[in-house]
Write an enzyme that holds these catalytic residues in place. Structure first.
Site, PDB file in Angstrom:
ATOM      1  N   ASN A  33       0.795  -1.226   0.000  1.00 19.73           N
ATOM      2  CA  ASN A  33       0.000   0.000   0.000  1.00 19.73           C
ATOM      3  C   ASN A  33       0.837   1.291   0.000  1.00 19.73           C
ATOM      4  O   ASN A  33       0.832   2.063  -0.962  1.00 19.73           O
ATOM      5  CB  ASN A  33      -0.937  -0.097   1.218  1.00 19.73           C
ATOM      6  CG  ASN A  33      -1.929   1.007   1.319  1.00 19.73           C
ATOM      7  OD1 ASN A  33      -1.653   2.133   0.950  1.00 19.73           O
ATOM      8  ND2 ASN A  33      -3.105   0.713   1.844  1.00 19.73           N
ATOM      9  N   ASP A 160       7.407  -1.787  11.074  1.00 21.37           N
ATOM     10  CA  ASP A 160       6.887  -3.054  11.591  1.00 21.37           C
ATOM     11  C   ASP A 160       7.370  -3.484  12.971  1.00 21.37           C
ATOM     12  O   ASP A 160       6.582  -3.912  13.786  1.00 21.37           O
ATOM     13  CB  ASP A 160       7.193  -4.185  10.616  1.00 21.37           C
ATOM     14  CG  ASP A 160       6.549  -3.966   9.259  1.00 21.37           C
ATOM     15  OD1 ASP A 160       5.965  -2.892   9.034  1.00 21.37           O
ATOM     16  OD2 ASP A 160       6.627  -4.872   8.424  1.00 21.37           O
ATOM     17  N   ARG A 193      16.179  -8.751  10.203  1.00 21.15           N
ATOM     18  CA  ARG A 193      14.724  -8.926  10.183  1.00 21.15           C
ATOM     19  C   ARG A 193      14.168  -9.089  11.594  1.00 21.15           C
ATOM     20  O   ARG A 193      14.908  -9.325  12.542  1.00 21.15           O
ATOM     21  CB  ARG A 193      14.389 -10.180   9.344  1.00 21.15           C
ATOM     22  CG  ARG A 193      14.732 -10.055   7.860  1.00 21.15           C
ATOM     23  CD  ARG A 193      13.829  -9.102   7.125  1.00 21.15           C
ATOM     24  NE  ARG A 193      12.425  -9.472   7.249  1.00 21.15           N
ATOM     25  CZ  ARG A 193      11.419  -8.732   6.764  1.00 21.15           C
ATOM     26  NH1 ARG A 193      11.660  -7.611   6.115  1.00 21.15           N
ATOM     27  NH2 ARG A 193      10.176  -9.111   6.926  1.00 21.15           N
ATOM     28  N   GLU A 390      16.850  -1.133   0.716  1.00 17.26           N
ATOM     29  CA  GLU A 390      15.605  -0.877   1.450  1.00 17.26           C
ATOM     30  C   GLU A 390      15.829   0.196   2.517  1.00 17.26           C
ATOM     31  O   GLU A 390      14.997   1.064   2.731  1.00 17.26           O
ATOM     32  CB  GLU A 390      15.139  -2.183   2.098  1.00 17.26           C
ATOM     33  CG  GLU A 390      13.809  -2.087   2.828  1.00 17.26           C
ATOM     34  CD  GLU A 390      13.330  -3.432   3.353  1.00 17.26           C
ATOM     35  OE1 GLU A 390      14.083  -4.434   3.243  1.00 17.26           O
ATOM     36  OE2 GLU A 390      12.201  -3.484   3.874  1.00 17.26           O
TER      37      GLU A 390
HETATM   38  C1  DGY Z   1       6.270  -7.925   6.051  1.00 16.25           C
HETATM   39  O1  DGY Z   1       7.352  -7.460   6.475  1.00 16.25           O
HETATM   40  O2  DGY Z   1       6.188  -8.946   5.433  1.00 16.25           O
HETATM   41  C2  DGY Z   1       4.989  -7.243   6.324  1.00 16.25           C
HETATM   42  O3  DGY Z   1       4.009  -7.598   5.430  1.00 16.25           O
HETATM   43  C3  DGY Z   1       5.163  -5.799   6.276  1.00 16.25           C
HETATM   44  O4  DGY Z   1       4.342  -5.123   5.454  1.00 16.25           O
END
Ligand code: DGY
Length: 420
Positions: A33, A160, A193, A390
């Protein structure tokens, strides 16, 4: 045209999957999005038809209730988890069931300005989609009319696994009915991550809301994670200003008044979240009722949408300068030196081109052009040195996460031409 501009355009072309752009190959193989909103602004600089297409394809995922989901699964891919079968949503095109920062109307205004009057019909259709989404935000995510919209999943923030969510996420159980089969760490080093435990909580939330049939009222009642969030509300308010502008341009006076009322409510609410002792704004955890004082970039995002008194703006900027001192790339997403700060891990310290983009707009709006220029220079040279990663390690400048990243390409194009 420099090579970097050509390279940015090449990345957007390579990540095209048919009128929409994936954030990067394999790690994010669908339409996201807020990524697409930034990408549309990048395209608006040289291909306005393609810019509209990006937003139109995103709007294909809009639900009947107005929500625009965080992922639209236009075509299948087996390189990503959680895919459509985990989300169990009911929209025609498979989508996720949560949303993401509402940059859409900010992008639409820019795309419309680039296109000019001839594009009125195309703008109108997207304006109506944006209006429906803004109404959804206020109805579904601020049912008590506070002016601050709430997130029910950290992924809705776009940031996130920011330390801002640590306390609220600690209450979310790690049990899941869906087996967690991570794909992300097959594409990017695990140190960059979220951790397995974070993923179990992310998926616990997805399972919970899928069990509510994605009904907003039921989700609101059952949500174990509920944060009235300033970064999202600031983006919604800036988008609301742009939407109001478009409403007036399109002659939709009543709707313009409705949007203006949303904006006034959020403006007042965000201002109420300023904490002078911290020189920044704070979100609120709606489960515990407490302020979220974790030191993250979100505390400065309200500059994007508010015209602050000069003393407030300069206090915020002085604090931003303290966080940035000695870094190779500003702006860090967590204050350096804190225990939670990790310069290479997703949203726990790294610098991001798109966050800088929003901060730069906010600094300029508030008469802080000098620091805006420093951030712009820092962002452009990080990309020129390391490529279109990124995000960037603020200490070493190293490009991290996914490579050949669409929103970094869009940010480069936008910032290179000087911004707005
Ligand atoms: C991910 O990191 O996979 C989540 O969907 C974040 O948008």
């Amino acid at each position: 045209m420099t090579d970097h501009i050509q390279e940015a355009r090449r990345i957007l072309a390579v990540n095209d999957r048919g009128g929409y752009t994936v954030p990067t190959d394999r790690l994010y193989p669908f339409q996201w999005n807020w990524d697409s909103a930034f990408v549309a602004m990048g395209f608006a600089l040289y291909d306005v038809d393609r810019a509209y297409r990006e937003l139109e394809r995103l709007a294909e995922g809009q639900w009947a209730d107005g929500m625009i989901p965080h992922i639209v699964f236009h075509q299948p891919s087996d390189t990503y988890f959680p895919g459509p079968s985990v989300w169990r949503t009911k929209h025609g095109i498979p989508t996720s069931g949560i949303t993401q920062p509402p940059v859409f109307a900010i992008a639409l205004r820019q795309v419309h300005d680039a296109a000019g009057e001839g594009a009125r019909e195309r703008t109108l259709a997207l304006y109506l989609a944006a209006l429906k989404w803004h109404r959804w935000w206020y109805a579904a995510r601020d049912p008590e009319g506070t002016g601050l919209v709430a997130l029910l999943h950290p992924w809705e923030s776009g940031s996130d696994n920011s330390p801002a969510w640590d306390a609220a996420m600690a209450r979310v159980p790690t049990t899941t009915t869906t087996p967690v089969v991570r794909k992300d760490i097959g594409h990017v080093h695990a140190d960059m991550r979220p951790r397995d435990e974070d993923y179990r909580r992310f998926i616990h939330l997805v399972d919970t809301y899928a069990d509510c049939g994605w009904n907003p009222a039921e989700q609101w009642a059952r949500a174990p994670f509920k944060v009235a969030e300033i970064q999202t509300t600031a983006i919604l308010l800036k988008a609301g200003e742009d939407l109001e502008h478009l409403a007036r341009l399109l002659g939709r006076t009543e709707e313009a008044e409705e949007i203006a009322a949303f904006n006034a409510l959020s403006r007042k609410a965000i201002l109420g979240q300023w904490r002078p002792a911290l020189s920044r704004f704070v979100s609120r955890d709606l489960v515990s009722g407490a302020d979220i004082e974790a030191a993250t970039q979100a505390g400065f995002l309200p500059l994007l949408a508010l015209d602050l008194e000069a003393a407030m703006a300069s206090a915020a900027v002085a604090e931003m300068r303290r966080w940035s001192a000695g870094l190779k790339v500003a702006f860090p997403t967590t204050k350096p030196g804190l225990a939670a700060y990790e310069p290479k891990r997703y949203w726990r310290g790294p610098a991001w081109g798109i966050i800088n983009w929003l901060l730069i707009e906010g600094l300029r709006r508030n008469g802080e052009g000098a620091f805006a220029e420093e951030l712009r220079g820092s962002t452009l040279s990080a990309i020129e040195r390391e490529g279109f990663a990124e995000y960037f390690d603020p200490e070493t400048g190293e490009g991290c996460g996914g490579l050949g990243f669409s929103w970094t390409a869009a940010a480069y194009l936008w910032l290179k031409r000087g911004g707005r």
